[in-house]
Design an enzyme around this catalytic site. Structure first.
Site, short mmCIF file in Angstrom:
data_model
loop_
_atom_site.label_atom_id
_atom_site.label_comp_id
_atom_site.label_asym_id
_atom_site.label_seq_id
_atom_site.Cartn_x
_atom_site.Cartn_y
_atom_site.Cartn_z
N HIS A 104 -0.14 75.92 34.27
CA HIS A 104 -0.87 74.91 33.49
C HIS A 104 -0.93 75.30 32.01
O HIS A 104 -1.72 74.76 31.26
CB HIS A 104 -2.30 74.72 34.03
CG HIS A 104 -2.35 74.59 35.52
ND1 HIS A 104 -2.52 75.67 36.36
CD2 HIS A 104 -2.20 73.51 36.32
CE1 HIS A 104 -2.49 75.27 37.62
NE2 HIS A 104 -2.30 73.96 37.63
FE1 FES Z 1 -3.33 77.47 35.82
FE2 FES Z 1 -2.33 79.88 35.25
S1 FES Z 1 -2.68 78.23 33.91
S2 FES Z 1 -2.91 79.09 37.16
#
Ligand code: FES
Length: 139
Positions: A104
């Site tokens: 993410h």
């Molecule tokens: Fe979501 Fe690493 S940014 S698990």
């Protein structure tokens, strides 16, 4: 055994079923981490299992005196548990030169502190001791 890890290289070990990132940081990486000790950090806790949670997230609090080149971290993103990139040569290290979690988009700096993205906490420092100049014992 840290002796095969040349400056600028990293290895991943396992401890209690978790990946442990061990990076032999370059002078530039250490300087960058220290320069950002007073930056506006997302998480200002050392997140070092050997220190109280209230200790600040300085580079010194996330390494060992005399061995500041070695940064040793639990390699699990503090957002939802992916394994960040940045260990292998050619990996993206993110905007802050440390690690990048592609799940993410979390960016960690050269002290393993979260600097951008959804992860709420710095990468955790496991408890470890230097049993010689080139060997550590984790746990
Ligand atoms: Fe979501 Fe690493 S940014 S698990």
């Amino acid at each position: 055994d840290l002796s095969p890890i040349k400056e600028g290289q990293a290895i991943t070990a396992m401890w209690r079923g978790k990946p442990i990132f061990i990076r032999n940081r370059t002078k530039e990486e250490i300087e960058r981490a220290i320069a950002d000790n007073n930056a506006a950090l997302v998480d200002n806790s050392a997140r070092n299992m050997a220190l109280p949670e209230s200790d600040p997230a300085t580079d010194a609090n996330r390494t060992k005196a005399g061995h500041e080149n070695f940064l040793i971290l639990i390699g699990i993103c503090t957002h939802l548990g992916c394994i960040p990139k940045g260990q292998a040569i050619g990996d993206s290290k993110g905007d802050f030169g440390g690690w990048f979690c592609p799940c993410h988009g979390s960016h960690y700096d050269t002290a393993g502190r979260i600097r951008k993205g959804p992860a709420p906490r710095n990468l955790e420092v496991p408890p470890y001791t230097f049993v010689s100049d080139t060997k550590i014992k984790i746990g």
